[in-house]
Design a protein around this motif. Structure first.
Motif, PDB file in Angstrom:
ATOM      1  N   MET A 254       2.468  -5.933 -13.706  1.00  0.00           N
ATOM      2  CA  MET A 254       1.700  -6.760 -12.783  1.00  0.00           C
ATOM      3  C   MET A 254       2.595  -7.744 -12.028  1.00  0.00           C
ATOM      4  O   MET A 254       2.375  -8.015 -10.844  1.00  0.00           O
ATOM      5  N   VAL A 255       3.599  -8.291 -12.717  1.00  0.00           N
ATOM      6  CA  VAL A 255       4.533  -9.203 -12.043  1.00  0.00           C
ATOM      7  C   VAL A 255       5.246  -8.480 -10.910  1.00  0.00           C
ATOM      8  O   VAL A 255       5.380  -9.002  -9.790  1.00  0.00           O
ATOM      9  N   LEU A 256       5.710  -7.264 -11.182  1.00  0.00           N
ATOM     10  CA  LEU A 256       6.449  -6.520 -10.168  1.00  0.00           C
ATOM     11  C   LEU A 256       5.529  -6.045  -9.045  1.00  0.00           C
ATOM     12  O   LEU A 256       5.931  -6.038  -7.876  1.00  0.00           O
ATOM     13  N   ILE A 257       4.302  -5.649  -9.388  1.00  0.00           N
ATOM     14  CA  ILE A 257       3.341  -5.277  -8.345  1.00  0.00           C
ATOM     15  C   ILE A 257       3.058  -6.479  -7.447  1.00  0.00           C
ATOM     16  O   ILE A 257       2.942  -6.361  -6.222  1.00  0.00           O
ATOM     17  N   SER A 258       2.958  -7.662  -8.054  1.00  0.00           N
ATOM     18  CA  SER A 258       2.741  -8.886  -7.282  1.00  0.00           C
ATOM     19  C   SER A 258       3.892  -9.122  -6.310  1.00  0.00           C
ATOM     20  O   SER A 258       3.692  -9.527  -5.163  1.00  0.00           O
ATOM     21  N   ALA A 259       5.117  -8.877  -6.779  1.00  0.00           N
ATOM     22  CA  ALA A 259       6.287  -9.073  -5.936  1.00  0.00           C
ATOM     23  C   ALA A 259       6.379  -8.025  -4.834  1.00  0.00           C
ATOM     24  O   ALA A 259       7.107  -8.219  -3.860  1.00  0.00           O
ATOM     25  N   MET A 260       5.644  -6.933  -4.975  1.00  0.00           N
ATOM     26  CA  MET A 260       5.671  -5.901  -3.951  1.00  0.00           C
ATOM     27  C   MET A 260       4.517  -6.022  -2.979  1.00  0.00           C
ATOM     28  O   MET A 260       4.579  -5.496  -1.865  1.00  0.00           O
ATOM     29  N   ASN A 261       3.433  -6.699  -3.368  1.00  0.00           N
ATOM     30  CA  ASN A 261       2.222  -6.640  -2.557  1.00  0.00           C
ATOM     31  C   ASN A 261       1.727  -7.994  -2.084  1.00  0.00           C
ATOM     32  O   ASN A 261       1.368  -8.159  -0.928  1.00  0.00           O
TER      33      ASN A 261
ATOM     34  N   VAL B  55      12.005  -5.796   6.746  1.00  0.00           N
ATOM     35  CA  VAL B  55      12.941  -5.078   5.878  1.00  0.00           C
ATOM     36  C   VAL B  55      12.213  -4.501   4.669  1.00  0.00           C
ATOM     37  O   VAL B  55      12.429  -3.347   4.267  1.00  0.00           O
ATOM     38  N   GLY B  56      11.323  -5.295   4.062  1.00  0.00           N
ATOM     39  CA  GLY B  56      10.572  -4.817   2.903  1.00  0.00           C
ATOM     40  C   GLY B  56       9.671  -3.641   3.240  1.00  0.00           C
ATOM     41  O   GLY B  56       9.619  -2.652   2.495  1.00  0.00           O
ATOM     42  N   ALA B  57       8.960  -3.732   4.366  1.00  0.00           N
ATOM     43  CA  ALA B  57       8.073  -2.638   4.779  1.00  0.00           C
ATOM     44  C   ALA B  57       8.878  -1.372   5.064  1.00  0.00           C
ATOM     45  O   ALA B  57       8.493  -0.263   4.661  1.00  0.00           O
ATOM     46  N   LEU B  58      10.005  -1.527   5.756  1.00  0.00           N
ATOM     47  CA  LEU B  58      10.849  -0.370   6.079  1.00  0.00           C
ATOM     48  C   LEU B  58      11.453   0.239   4.812  1.00  0.00           C
ATOM     49  O   LEU B  58      11.507   1.470   4.663  1.00  0.00           O
ATOM     50  N   ALA B  59      11.892  -0.613   3.885  1.00  0.00           N
ATOM     51  CA  ALA B  59      12.481  -0.114   2.635  1.00  0.00           C
ATOM     52  C   ALA B  59      11.468   0.682   1.826  1.00  0.00           C
ATOM     53  O   ALA B  59      11.794   1.745   1.264  1.00  0.00           O
ATOM     54  N   ALA B  60      10.227   0.195   1.761  1.00  0.00           N
ATOM     55  CA  ALA B  60       9.183   0.923   1.029  1.00  0.00           C
ATOM     56  C   ALA B  60       8.895   2.264   1.693  1.00  0.00           C
ATOM     57  O   ALA B  60       8.741   3.292   1.011  1.00  0.00           O
TER      58      ALA B  60
ATOM     59  N   TYR C 236       0.816  -1.211   0.000  1.00  0.00           N
ATOM     60  CA  TYR C 236       0.000   0.000   0.000  1.00  0.00           C
ATOM     61  C   TYR C 236       0.851   1.263   0.000  1.00  0.00           C
ATOM     62  O   TYR C 236       0.475   2.271  -0.612  1.00  0.00           O
ATOM     63  N   VAL C 237       1.999   1.252   0.673  1.00  0.00           N
ATOM     64  CA  VAL C 237       2.897   2.413   0.636  1.00  0.00           C
ATOM     65  C   VAL C 237       3.364   2.673  -0.792  1.00  0.00           C
ATOM     66  O   VAL C 237       3.341   3.814  -1.273  1.00  0.00           O
ATOM     67  N   LEU C 238       3.773   1.616  -1.485  1.00  0.00           N
ATOM     68  CA  LEU C 238       4.241   1.771  -2.867  1.00  0.00           C
ATOM     69  C   LEU C 238       3.115   2.225  -3.794  1.00  0.00           C
ATOM     70  O   LEU C 238       3.347   2.971  -4.748  1.00  0.00           O
ATOM     71  N   SER C 239       1.910   1.780  -3.518  1.00  0.00           N
ATOM     72  CA  SER C 239       0.770   2.163  -4.345  1.00  0.00           C
ATOM     73  C   SER C 239       0.308   3.584  -4.045  1.00  0.00           C
ATOM     74  O   SER C 239       0.154   4.406  -4.953  1.00  0.00           O
ATOM     75  N   GLU C 240       0.099   3.885  -2.761  1.00  0.00           N
ATOM     76  CA  GLU C 240      -0.416   5.198  -2.372  1.00  0.00           C
ATOM     77  C   GLU C 240       0.582   6.316  -2.662  1.00  0.00           C
ATOM     78  O   GLU C 240       0.193   7.442  -2.951  1.00  0.00           O
ATOM     79  N   SER C 241       1.879   6.032  -2.568  1.00  0.00           N
ATOM     80  CA  SER C 241       2.900   7.054  -2.814  1.00  0.00           C
ATOM     81  C   SER C 241       3.218   7.220  -4.302  1.00  0.00           C
ATOM     82  O   SER C 241       4.103   7.998  -4.660  1.00  0.00           O
TER      83      SER C 241
ATOM     84  N   VAL D 135      10.947   4.080   3.633  1.00  0.00           N
ATOM     85  CA  VAL D 135      12.100   4.972   3.441  1.00  0.00           C
ATOM     86  C   VAL D 135      12.121   5.508   2.011  1.00  0.00           C
ATOM     87  O   VAL D 135      12.401   6.697   1.780  1.00  0.00           O
ATOM     88  N   ALA D 136      11.810   4.653   1.028  1.00  0.00           N
ATOM     89  CA  ALA D 136      11.797   5.093  -0.372  1.00  0.00           C
ATOM     90  C   ALA D 136      10.762   6.195  -0.584  1.00  0.00           C
ATOM     91  O   ALA D 136      11.031   7.193  -1.265  1.00  0.00           O
ATOM     92  N   ALA D 137       9.580   6.029   0.015  1.00  0.00           N
ATOM     93  CA  ALA D 137       8.540   7.053  -0.120  1.00  0.00           C
ATOM     94  C   ALA D 137       8.955   8.358   0.553  1.00  0.00           C
ATOM     95  O   ALA D 137       8.688   9.450   0.035  1.00  0.00           O
ATOM     96  N   VAL D 138       9.635   8.245   1.693  1.00  0.00           N
ATOM     97  CA  VAL D 138      10.111   9.450   2.399  1.00  0.00           C
ATOM     98  C   VAL D 138      11.168  10.175   1.572  1.00  0.00           C
ATOM     99  O   VAL D 138      11.126  11.403   1.392  1.00  0.00           O
ATOM    100  N   LEU D 139      12.141   9.421   1.042  1.00  0.00           N
ATOM    101  CA  LEU D 139      13.231  10.030   0.276  1.00  0.00           C
ATOM    102  C   LEU D 139      12.728  10.695  -1.006  1.00  0.00           C
ATOM    103  O   LEU D 139      13.304  11.679  -1.473  1.00  0.00           O
ATOM    104  N   LYS D 140      11.649  10.163  -1.583  1.00  0.00           N
ATOM    105  CA  LYS D 140      11.085  10.773  -2.799  1.00  0.00           C
ATOM    106  C   LYS D 140      10.106  11.894  -2.472  1.00  0.00           C
ATOM    107  O   LYS D 140       9.496  12.472  -3.377  1.00  0.00           O
ATOM    108  N   GLY D 141       9.923  12.180  -1.175  1.00  0.00           N
ATOM    109  CA  GLY D 141       9.047  13.262  -0.764  1.00  0.00           C
ATOM    110  C   GLY D 141       7.574  12.977  -0.935  1.00  0.00           C
ATOM    111  O   GLY D 141       6.759  13.906  -1.070  1.00  0.00           O
TER     112      GLY D 141
END
Length: 441
Positions: free
Chosen positions: A106-113, A255-260, A72-77, A262-268
């Motif tokens: 879709m493959v990559l979204i699957s790997a993220m969610n 680690v995955g949740a934290l990485a997502a 959801y972080v990767l999607s909402e951000s 941090v990525a959203a924070v760094l991209k503002g």
């Protein structure tokens, strides 16, 4: 009343409640606890309590909210949006390229969610309008999005395989690895279908016009490539330590949740609204899964106490004298039938406690069967009249795409899925080679 008749009465009552629109966990839990109290008196109420304690003590369940939060972080951000724009620019000059890029997305979204709903939402809101605007055939692209989003329950980290692992008492890590090659094979078959179809019918997937390509500079291509690589880095940071044994399953999820995050924070892009939506959706879906698992454990305990599993095994193997492969195929067909009115989680918690012991008794590998179940569920998701993905697409699609278009769009993709299922059944090493190689090493 015989135990077999009690089991049939329980199952039919539960199915009747589900058909009338009752919540899944309410129908399963009510029938399970009510049957326990009628059979064993007030002591039967302990079955529900015991199921709750078993659920709370299952450590890998902690991975569920973390993976859901990451998705959801990767999607909402809008980080996932960058991924689609990358595919749009790089695959546009290829005939049918945007449809191919959508499948890769879709493959990559699957790997993220790990859920099919997220892929469907992103595909229907981001990819579908763009594909229609570029002149792509509405039926083909509708099928592409539905089929591609179904990969979310097969490609790791699949939430459905986590639930299967709990019910079948199998290692989650091995199940995830078992889903890698079948998931990639199915995505490759989807892409092959699009390529062949667009080769013979170029009007279905036109290339990006030269004037549009001229507007995209080399610097813009590289910028989008960097933006699109970020989700791949997040998945790699999460999965590589786990596969190499450096982190546990739960640690990798964290680690995955934290990485997502941090990525959203760094991209503002980690605004208050994004954070609140991500947390609220994570809480809602996690609680839904926990309630369903809790109800299923109680129902399964009563069924097991009645000896229903042994009765079903005796019916197939002794009375009907069916071969193991015939029984397995009948089980897969039953999943497809149930998928016309139940979602994947409901199917899993209702019949897995019955089927898993039977599969084991027939001599089949439970890791391999978990992949078969998941692929069959994908087919059921897209099977009329009440396939789960069909109605999700109808709710999200623009008005020019009708229900008839949606139904017709999935026919070739269901056939591709059946082919993939047949290949995995005929060649079990497609699913089993990677987990055997990694864990034996």
């Amino acid at each position: 009343m015989s135990y077999e008749m009690i089991a049939i009465l329980m199952f039919s009552t539960m199915m009747l409640m589900l058909v009338t629109g009752q919540r899944v966990f309410g129908a399963i839990g009510f029938v399970g606890v009510s049957a326990a109290m009628l059979l064993w008196g007030t002591g039967g109420s302990e079955i529900g309590f015991s199921a709750a304690m078993k659920l709370m003590n299952w450590y890998p369940l902690l991975t569920l909210p973390m993976f859901i939060f990451m998705g959801y972080v990767l999607s909402e951000s809008k980080i996932a949006d960058d991924l689609y724009r990358m595919f749009h620019v790089w695959m546009g000059p290829v005939r049918g390229g945007l449809a191919i890029g959508t499948i890769l997305l879709m493959v990559l979204i699957s790997a993220m969610n790990g859920l099919s709903v997220a892929g469907m939402a992103i595909g229907a809101t981001i990819a579908l309008p763009e594909l229609l605007k570029r002149g792509y055939d509405k039926r083909m692209v509708t099928g592409v999005i539905q089929a591609g989003s179904s990969l979310g329950i097969l490609v790791p980290p699949s939430v459905v395989l986590v639930l299967y692992a709990m019910i079948a008492r199998q290692p989650v890590g091995q199940l995830w690895l078992a889903g890698v090659f079948p998931g990639l094979m199915m995505a490759a078959l989807f892409i092959l279908y699009v390529v062949i179809r667009c080769r013979f019918q170029p009007q279905l997937g036109p290339v990006l016009p030269p004037e549009d390509r001229a507007l995209i500079t080399g610097a813009e291509k590289l910028r989008l490539l960097r933006a699109g690589i970020l989700p791949l880095v997040i998945v790699a940071v999460m999965m590589i330590p786990f596969i190499n044994g450096w982190t546990s399953l739960v640690e990798s999820a964290a680690v995955g949740a934290l990485a997502a995050f941090v990525a959203a924070v760094l991209k503002g892009r980690m605004t208050k609204e994004v954070f609140e939506n991500s947390v609220r959706n994570t809480l809602g879906i996690s609680c839904m899964f926990m309630w369903i698992i809790l109800a299923a454990l109680g129902f399964g305990a009563v069924f097991d106490g009645l000896g229903a599993v042994r009765a079903i095994e005796d019916l197939f193997t002794e009375r009907l004298a069916l071969s193991p492969w015939t029984i397995l195929i009948l089980m897969q067909l039953s999943f497809i039938v149930m998928g016309t009115f139940l979602d994947d989680t409901a199917m899993l918690v209702i019949v897995a406690p019955l089927y898993v012991p039977l599969v084991q008794a027939l001599g089949f590998d439970l890791i391999w069967y978990g992949v078969l179940y998941t692929i069959t569920t994908q087919i059921a998701y897209m099977t009329p009249p009440f396939g789960y993905n069909l109605f999700l697409m109808r709710a999200m699609a623009p008005p020019e795409i009708g229900l008839r278009d949606i139904y017709r769009s999935i026919v070739p993709f269901v056939m591709v899925m059946v082919l993939a299922l047949t290949l995995v059944m005929a060649f079990p090493d497609i699913a089993l080679w990677l987990p055997d190689h990694v864990y034996n090493k």
